[in-house]
Structure formats: structure tokens, C-alpha cells
Design a protein around this motif. Structure first.
Motif, PDB file in Angstrom:
ATOM      1  N   PRO A   1     -34.524  -1.517 -22.805  1.00 16.98           N
ATOM      2  CA  PRO A   1     -35.314  -2.031 -21.675  1.00 16.98           C
ATOM      3  C   PRO A   1     -34.791  -3.381 -21.165  1.00 16.98           C
ATOM      4  CG  PRO A   1     -36.776  -1.157 -23.338  1.00 16.98           C
ATOM      5  CD  PRO A   1     -35.388  -1.178 -23.940  1.00 16.98           C
ATOM      6  N   ALA A   2     -34.255  -4.208 -22.057  1.00 18.13           N
ATOM      7  CA  ALA A   2     -33.705  -5.497 -21.633  1.00 18.13           C
ATOM      8  C   ALA A   2     -32.527  -5.298 -20.682  1.00 18.13           C
ATOM      9  CB  ALA A   2     -33.280  -6.320 -22.848  1.00 18.13           C
ATOM     10  N   LEU A   3     -31.674  -4.307 -20.961  1.00 16.77           N
ATOM     11  CA  LEU A   3     -30.553  -4.015 -20.068  1.00 16.77           C
ATOM     12  C   LEU A   3     -31.046  -3.529 -18.707  1.00 16.77           C
ATOM     13  CD1 LEU A   3     -28.113  -2.336 -22.595  1.00 16.77           C
ATOM     14  CD2 LEU A   3     -27.746  -4.499 -21.378  1.00 16.77           C
ATOM     15  N   LYS A   4     -32.092  -2.716 -18.710  1.00 14.84           N
ATOM     16  CA  LYS A   4     -32.665  -2.241 -17.444  1.00 14.84           C
ATOM     17  C   LYS A   4     -33.218  -3.416 -16.637  1.00 14.84           C
ATOM     18  CE  LYS A   4     -33.704   1.663 -16.502  1.00 14.84           C
ATOM     19  NZ  LYS A   4     -33.208   2.735 -15.674  1.00 14.84           N
ATOM     20  N   GLU A   5     -33.849  -4.348 -17.319  1.00  9.53           N
ATOM     21  CA  GLU A   5     -34.384  -5.530 -16.634  1.00  9.53           C
ATOM     22  C   GLU A   5     -33.271  -6.379 -16.020  1.00  9.53           C
ATOM     23  OE1 GLU A   5     -36.936  -7.676 -19.307  1.00  9.53           O
ATOM     24  OE2 GLU A   5     -38.245  -5.939 -19.599  1.00  9.53           O
ATOM     25  N   LEU A   6     -32.097  -6.319 -16.602  1.00  9.87           N
ATOM     26  CA  LEU A   6     -30.954  -7.075 -16.081  1.00  9.87           C
ATOM     27  C   LEU A   6     -30.263  -6.370 -14.918  1.00  9.87           C
ATOM     28  CD1 LEU A   6     -29.413  -8.252 -19.458  1.00  9.87           C
ATOM     29  CD2 LEU A   6     -30.639  -9.655 -17.778  1.00  9.87           C
TER      30      LEU A   6
ATOM     31  N   THR B   1     -23.508   2.156 -20.326  1.00 13.56           N
ATOM     32  CA  THR B   1     -24.448   1.474 -19.433  1.00 13.56           C
ATOM     33  C   THR B   1     -23.909   1.529 -18.018  1.00 13.56           C
ATOM     34  OG1 THR B   1     -25.013  -0.011 -21.247  1.00 13.56           O
ATOM     35  CG2 THR B   1     -25.741  -0.655 -19.050  1.00 13.56           C
ATOM     36  N   GLU B   2     -24.731   2.055 -17.106  1.00 14.15           N
ATOM     37  CA  GLU B   2     -24.340   2.174 -15.707  1.00 14.15           C
ATOM     38  C   GLU B   2     -25.011   1.067 -14.906  1.00 14.15           C
ATOM     39  OE1 GLU B   2     -24.817   6.178 -14.182  1.00 14.15           O
ATOM     40  OE2 GLU B   2     -24.548   6.975 -16.203  1.00 14.15           O
ATOM     41  N   TRP B   3     -24.232   0.475 -14.015  1.00 15.30           N
ATOM     42  CA  TRP B   3     -24.682  -0.617 -13.150  1.00 15.30           C
ATOM     43  C   TRP B   3     -24.448  -0.217 -11.703  1.00 15.30           C
ATOM     44  CZ3 TRP B   3     -26.744  -4.749 -15.730  1.00 15.30           C
ATOM     45  CH2 TRP B   3     -26.488  -4.803 -17.105  1.00 15.30           C
TER      46      TRP B   3
ATOM     47  N   ALA C   1     -20.767  -6.712  -9.473  1.00 13.97           N
ATOM     48  CA  ALA C   1     -21.433  -8.000  -9.270  1.00 13.97           C
ATOM     49  C   ALA C   1     -22.736  -8.075 -10.069  1.00 13.97           C
ATOM     50  CB  ALA C   1     -21.702  -8.225  -7.782  1.00 13.97           C
ATOM     51  N   THR C   2     -23.476  -6.978 -10.111  1.00 15.36           N
ATOM     52  CA  THR C   2     -24.720  -6.948 -10.884  1.00 15.36           C
ATOM     53  C   THR C   2     -24.414  -7.122 -12.365  1.00 15.36           C
ATOM     54  OG1 THR C   2     -25.745  -5.498  -9.241  1.00 15.36           O
ATOM     55  CG2 THR C   2     -26.788  -5.595 -11.412  1.00 15.36           C
ATOM     56  N   ARG C   3     -23.403  -6.428 -12.852  1.00 20.60           N
ATOM     57  CA  ARG C   3     -23.014  -6.550 -14.267  1.00 20.60           C
ATOM     58  C   ARG C   3     -22.532  -7.958 -14.575  1.00 20.60           C
ATOM     59  NH1 ARG C   3     -20.882  -7.983 -18.342  1.00 20.60           N
ATOM     60  NH2 ARG C   3     -20.447  -6.754 -20.189  1.00 20.60           N
TER      61      ARG C   3
ATOM     62  N   ALA D   1     -26.847 -13.141 -20.164  1.00 22.16           N
ATOM     63  CA  ALA D   1     -27.997 -12.523 -20.823  1.00 22.16           C
ATOM     64  C   ALA D   1     -27.568 -11.386 -21.741  1.00 22.16           C
ATOM     65  CB  ALA D   1     -28.995 -12.022 -19.776  1.00 22.16           C
ATOM     66  N   ILE D   2     -26.539 -10.641 -21.356  1.00 19.69           N
ATOM     67  CA  ILE D   2     -26.034  -9.556 -22.196  1.00 19.69           C
ATOM     68  C   ILE D   2     -25.497 -10.126 -23.513  1.00 19.69           C
ATOM     69  CG2 ILE D   2     -24.158  -7.860 -22.414  1.00 19.69           C
ATOM     70  CD1 ILE D   2     -24.619  -7.293 -19.384  1.00 19.69           C
ATOM     71  N   GLU D   3     -24.800 -11.232 -23.441  1.00 17.50           N
ATOM     72  CA  GLU D   3     -24.286 -11.859 -24.658  1.00 17.50           C
ATOM     73  C   GLU D   3     -25.431 -12.277 -25.579  1.00 17.50           C
ATOM     74  OE1 GLU D   3     -21.206 -11.818 -25.780  1.00 17.50           O
ATOM     75  OE2 GLU D   3     -20.721 -10.708 -23.966  1.00 17.50           O
ATOM     76  N   GLU D   4     -26.534 -12.757 -25.007  1.00 22.26           N
ATOM     77  CA  GLU D   4     -27.704 -13.105 -25.814  1.00 22.26           C
ATOM     78  C   GLU D   4     -28.291 -11.864 -26.482  1.00 22.26           C
ATOM     79  OE1 GLU D   4     -30.615 -15.397 -23.659  1.00 22.26           O
ATOM     80  OE2 GLU D   4     -29.057 -16.693 -22.826  1.00 22.26           O
ATOM     81  N   VAL D   5     -28.391 -10.768 -25.736  1.00 21.34           N
ATOM     82  CA  VAL D   5     -28.904  -9.512 -26.292  1.00 21.34           C
ATOM     83  C   VAL D   5     -27.995  -9.038 -27.425  1.00 21.34           C
ATOM     84  CG1 VAL D   5     -29.304  -7.052 -25.807  1.00 21.34           C
ATOM     85  CG2 VAL D   5     -30.140  -8.780 -24.210  1.00 21.34           C
TER      86      VAL D   5
END
Length: 96
Positions: free
Chosen positions: A30-35, A54-56, A60-62, A68-72
Motif C-alpha cells: 500500500p505504501a508503494l501505491k500511495e507513492l 512495480t508499475e508506474w 517521473a512519478t517513479r 520514500a522508496i529507499e525509506e520503505v
């Protein structure tokens, strides 16, 4: 153009894979979806390993979500007893 990341993961020896995945399903995906991810698929590749696709909507969005991804990822390592073993990423150029 859509953008995809493929990461490979290994669950620490001695940990229950299904229990680890339960936490990842509830918190990390869910955290990835929120990003901004549009879809996240996890494939079990062995007793202790997985691949996350993971699809973006675009690069630019990725890229905007990188910090935040690094924190996750750090939380997954520290709290979910898994470690990233590889990453590939790029634009989708063909599909059926």
C-alpha cells in the motif's frame, strides 16, 4: 510512457516466508501505491525469495518517489527481515 521496476528479495534464514509476506502485503505494498505506483505484483521465486514488479504511470512519478522508496526498503530490511538482492528498471516498450 509507463515505467516498471523489478526488485528481487530474500527473506532472512529462519523466518516464516508467509508471515513476512503478510506484513509486506499489509504495509509495504500500500505504501508503494500511495507513492504513485499503479500496480504491484509479488512473485514467489523460491522458498525464501521473491520478485516484486512495480508499475508506474511514468518515469517521473517513479523518480519523484525515490527517497520514500529507499525509506520503505530500509524498513523492509529492518522490520520484515528481508533484503533486496537486485533491481532492474525501465520504460515499457512492448506488451501484448
Amino acid at each position: 510512457m509507463r515505467y516498471v521496476t523489478i526488485t528481487t528479495w530474500e527473506t532472512a534464514d529462519g523466518n516464516d516466508y508467509d508471515l513476512v509476506m503478510e506484513g509486506i502485503r499489509k504495509k509495504r505494498l500500500p505504501a508503494l501505491k500511495e507513492l504513485g505506483a499503479t500496480r504491484v505484483t509479488v512473485v514467489r521465486t523460491s522458498d525464501r525469495t521473491s520478485a516484486a514488479i512495480t508499475e508506474w504511470p511514468d518515469r517521473a512519478t517513479r523518480d519523484a518517489a525515490e527517497g520514500a522508496i529507499e525509506e520503505v526498503r530500509a524498513k523492509v530490511h529492518r522490520e520484515d527481515y528481508s533484503r533486496i538482492t537486485g533491481e532492474m528498471k525501465g520504460e515499457v516498450v512492448a506488451e501484448v
